[in-house]
Design a protein around this motif. Sequence first.
Motif, PDB file in Angstrom:
ATOM      1  N   LEU A 112       0.889  -1.154  -0.007  1.00  0.00           N
ATOM      2  CA  LEU A 112      -0.245  -0.157   0.156  1.00  0.00           C
ATOM      3  C   LEU A 112       0.890   1.393   0.014  1.00  0.00           C
ATOM      4  O   LEU A 112       0.664   2.200  -0.783  1.00  0.00           O
ATOM      5  CB  LEU A 112      -0.873  -0.138   1.179  1.00  0.00           C
ATOM      6  CG  LEU A 112      -1.915   1.085   1.300  1.00  0.00           C
ATOM      7  CD1 LEU A 112      -3.033   1.014   0.422  1.00  0.00           C
ATOM      8  CD2 LEU A 112      -2.595   1.169   2.864  1.00  0.00           C
TER       9      LEU A 112
ATOM     10  N   ALA B 234       2.585   1.634  -3.335  1.00  0.00           N
ATOM     11  CA  ALA B 234       1.685   1.937  -4.305  1.00  0.00           C
ATOM     12  C   ALA B 234       1.396   3.533  -4.271  1.00  0.00           C
ATOM     13  O   ALA B 234       1.606   4.316  -5.404  1.00  0.00           O
ATOM     14  CB  ALA B 234       0.383   1.290  -4.154  1.00  0.00           C
ATOM     15  N   VAL B 235       1.228   3.993  -3.246  1.00  0.00           N
ATOM     16  CA  VAL B 235       0.916   5.520  -2.862  1.00  0.00           C
ATOM     17  C   VAL B 235       2.440   6.436  -3.290  1.00  0.00           C
ATOM     18  O   VAL B 235       2.206   7.350  -4.016  1.00  0.00           O
ATOM     19  CB  VAL B 235       0.613   5.916  -1.486  1.00  0.00           C
ATOM     20  CG1 VAL B 235       0.648   7.139  -1.128  1.00  0.00           C
ATOM     21  CG2 VAL B 235      -0.534   5.172  -1.089  1.00  0.00           C
TER      22      VAL B 235
ATOM     23  N   ILE C  49       4.653   5.344  -5.500  1.00  0.00           N
ATOM     24  CA  ILE C  49       4.815   5.238  -6.876  1.00  0.00           C
ATOM     25  C   ILE C  49       3.914   6.192  -7.768  1.00  0.00           C
ATOM     26  O   ILE C  49       4.145   6.967  -8.632  1.00  0.00           O
ATOM     27  CB  ILE C  49       4.701   3.993  -7.362  1.00  0.00           C
ATOM     28  CG1 ILE C  49       5.533   2.922  -6.903  1.00  0.00           C
ATOM     29  CG2 ILE C  49       4.533   3.844  -8.983  1.00  0.00           C
ATOM     30  CD1 ILE C  49       5.384   1.519  -7.298  1.00  0.00           C
ATOM     31  N   MET C  50       2.548   6.176  -7.267  1.00  0.00           N
ATOM     32  CA  MET C  50       1.366   7.046  -7.625  1.00  0.00           C
ATOM     33  C   MET C  50       1.840   8.693  -7.597  1.00  0.00           C
ATOM     34  O   MET C  50       1.487   9.556  -8.353  1.00  0.00           O
ATOM     35  CB  MET C  50       0.148   6.816  -7.193  1.00  0.00           C
ATOM     36  CG  MET C  50      -0.966   7.172  -8.115  1.00  0.00           C
ATOM     37  SD  MET C  50      -2.378   6.402  -7.562  1.00  0.00           S
ATOM     38  CE  MET C  50      -3.097   7.642  -6.600  1.00  0.00           C
TER      39      MET C  50
ATOM     40  N   VAL D  36      -0.140   5.386 -13.498  1.00  0.00           N
ATOM     41  CA  VAL D  36      -0.797   4.460 -13.701  1.00  0.00           C
ATOM     42  C   VAL D  36      -0.638   3.066 -13.024  1.00  0.00           C
ATOM     43  O   VAL D  36      -1.376   2.541 -12.449  1.00  0.00           O
ATOM     44  CB  VAL D  36      -0.992   4.087 -15.229  1.00  0.00           C
ATOM     45  CG1 VAL D  36      -2.149   2.904 -15.656  1.00  0.00           C
ATOM     46  CG2 VAL D  36      -1.492   5.184 -16.039  1.00  0.00           C
ATOM     47  N   LEU D  37       0.685   2.935 -13.061  1.00  0.00           N
ATOM     48  CA  LEU D  37       1.184   1.746 -12.293  1.00  0.00           C
ATOM     49  C   LEU D  37       1.040   1.662 -10.649  1.00  0.00           C
ATOM     50  O   LEU D  37       0.361   0.785 -10.008  1.00  0.00           O
ATOM     51  CB  LEU D  37       2.490   1.351 -12.392  1.00  0.00           C
ATOM     52  CG  LEU D  37       3.276   0.204 -11.822  1.00  0.00           C
ATOM     53  CD1 LEU D  37       2.836  -1.046 -12.554  1.00  0.00           C
ATOM     54  CD2 LEU D  37       4.642   0.429 -11.626  1.00  0.00           C
ATOM     55  N   GLY D  38       1.163   2.804 -10.027  1.00  0.00           N
ATOM     56  CA  GLY D  38       0.980   3.023  -8.797  1.00  0.00           C
ATOM     57  C   GLY D  38      -0.653   2.968  -8.378  1.00  0.00           C
ATOM     58  O   GLY D  38      -1.094   2.234  -7.536  1.00  0.00           O
ATOM     59  N   PHE D  39      -1.609   3.471  -9.157  1.00  0.00           N
ATOM     60  CA  PHE D  39      -3.119   3.556  -9.105  1.00  0.00           C
ATOM     61  C   PHE D  39      -3.521   1.986  -9.034  1.00  0.00           C
ATOM     62  O   PHE D  39      -4.384   1.696  -8.322  1.00  0.00           O
ATOM     63  CB  PHE D  39      -3.710   4.261 -10.213  1.00  0.00           C
ATOM     64  CG  PHE D  39      -5.269   4.250 -10.320  1.00  0.00           C
ATOM     65  CD1 PHE D  39      -6.031   4.770  -9.329  1.00  0.00           C
ATOM     66  CD2 PHE D  39      -5.762   3.312 -11.094  1.00  0.00           C
ATOM     67  CE1 PHE D  39      -7.108   4.552  -9.239  1.00  0.00           C
ATOM     68  CE2 PHE D  39      -7.105   3.349 -11.075  1.00  0.00           C
ATOM     69  CZ  PHE D  39      -7.857   3.735 -10.266  1.00  0.00           C
TER      70      PHE D  39
ATOM     71  N   LEU E  32      -2.298   0.033  -6.114  1.00  0.00           N
ATOM     72  CA  LEU E  32      -3.170   0.652  -5.089  1.00  0.00           C
ATOM     73  C   LEU E  32      -4.582   0.117  -4.893  1.00  0.00           C
ATOM     74  O   LEU E  32      -4.934  -0.691  -3.827  1.00  0.00           O
ATOM     75  CB  LEU E  32      -3.375   1.977  -4.998  1.00  0.00           C
ATOM     76  CG  LEU E  32      -4.217   2.842  -3.937  1.00  0.00           C
ATOM     77  CD1 LEU E  32      -3.337   2.521  -2.579  1.00  0.00           C
ATOM     78  CD2 LEU E  32      -4.478   4.221  -4.247  1.00  0.00           C
TER      79      LEU E  32
END
Lengths: 49, 292
Positions: A15, A18-19, A21-22, B75-78, B81
Amino acid sequence: MITKMKLQFMQCSILFLAVIIMVIGIINQEYESVFNKAINICLECIGIG
Amino acid sequence: MVKKFKRSIVQCLSSILMNANIAGFWRGKIYTGKSKNLCLPILNCYSCPGALGACPIGSLQVSAGCSTYGISFYVLGFLVLMGVLFGRLLCGFLCPFGFIQDLLYKIPFPKLRIPQKLDRGMRFGKYLVLAFLVLLLPLLFADSYGSTIPYFCKYLCPAGSLEGGIPLVSMNKPLQATVGWLFSWKMFVLAVVILTSMMIYRPFCKYLCPLGAFYALFNRFSFYRYYIIQNKCTGCGLCSKVCPMNVETMKTPNHAECIRCGMCKNKCTQNAIQVKKIRNFKEEHYEKIYKK
């Protein structure tokens, strides 16, 4: 075999990653390329070219 | 029955909300508002006249060429997530193309049962599609200007043909003049998917969908997950029998193929399959019993 602790650690790590990276993507304004593609008809997607 | 109906309502509402630009359908034009900065968490063609957001798989492909790092972090992070929060719940409840396949399977038509070994082998197809058509080919064959062909969208995606191709070509006269072999090919792929969807439950999701493959990687770790309550389960196997994705729920409740449709949960007479977290519960408890 995944124990509850391991699972929670993995979930939180992914999690967090991911945040991060986004956010990097947003800082690089990558949403602009997504927007530019999405507001024009994608001829490949609809089977034209 | 009521719960199953509820899922259909959620799927229907989600399909409408994500494609709420109704006027675009009769104008033959796509939506160009600011919401297209955002990716949708499901496979929904951004060239669908009604689409309010961007398709993550299409965006991932086109950004492969123009991004500095070869892949769009945004896009990858989204997607990661969404994957870690919900896993394939998104396939089961929100995906419009999944909903269409669900409806097609309800049509009275001879149902096909794929042998287990063949079925397992074919399920790797979606990972190959993700690896080659979505990630590798657009990255390797991007030109010096950063533009690349979205191989999956161009040659395979039936959602683009159905949601974008048919409405746009039928309502937009300049586009009709440009229809060629590629359009025929995509219509053929769409026809095959529609026909097989009447015989097999969600064939596109099982064997070809790259987004399903991506979310499948996270199904085992996602926050939304199923638990088997050991002392309630009688081991009758009813959950596995009713699973349309052929998952052995009591052995692997968080299998990569589980789209969280809830059929197993609804069918269980002992209420042994639960979603909420249970204190001090270890997932491997039940697996141990079955390995004996």
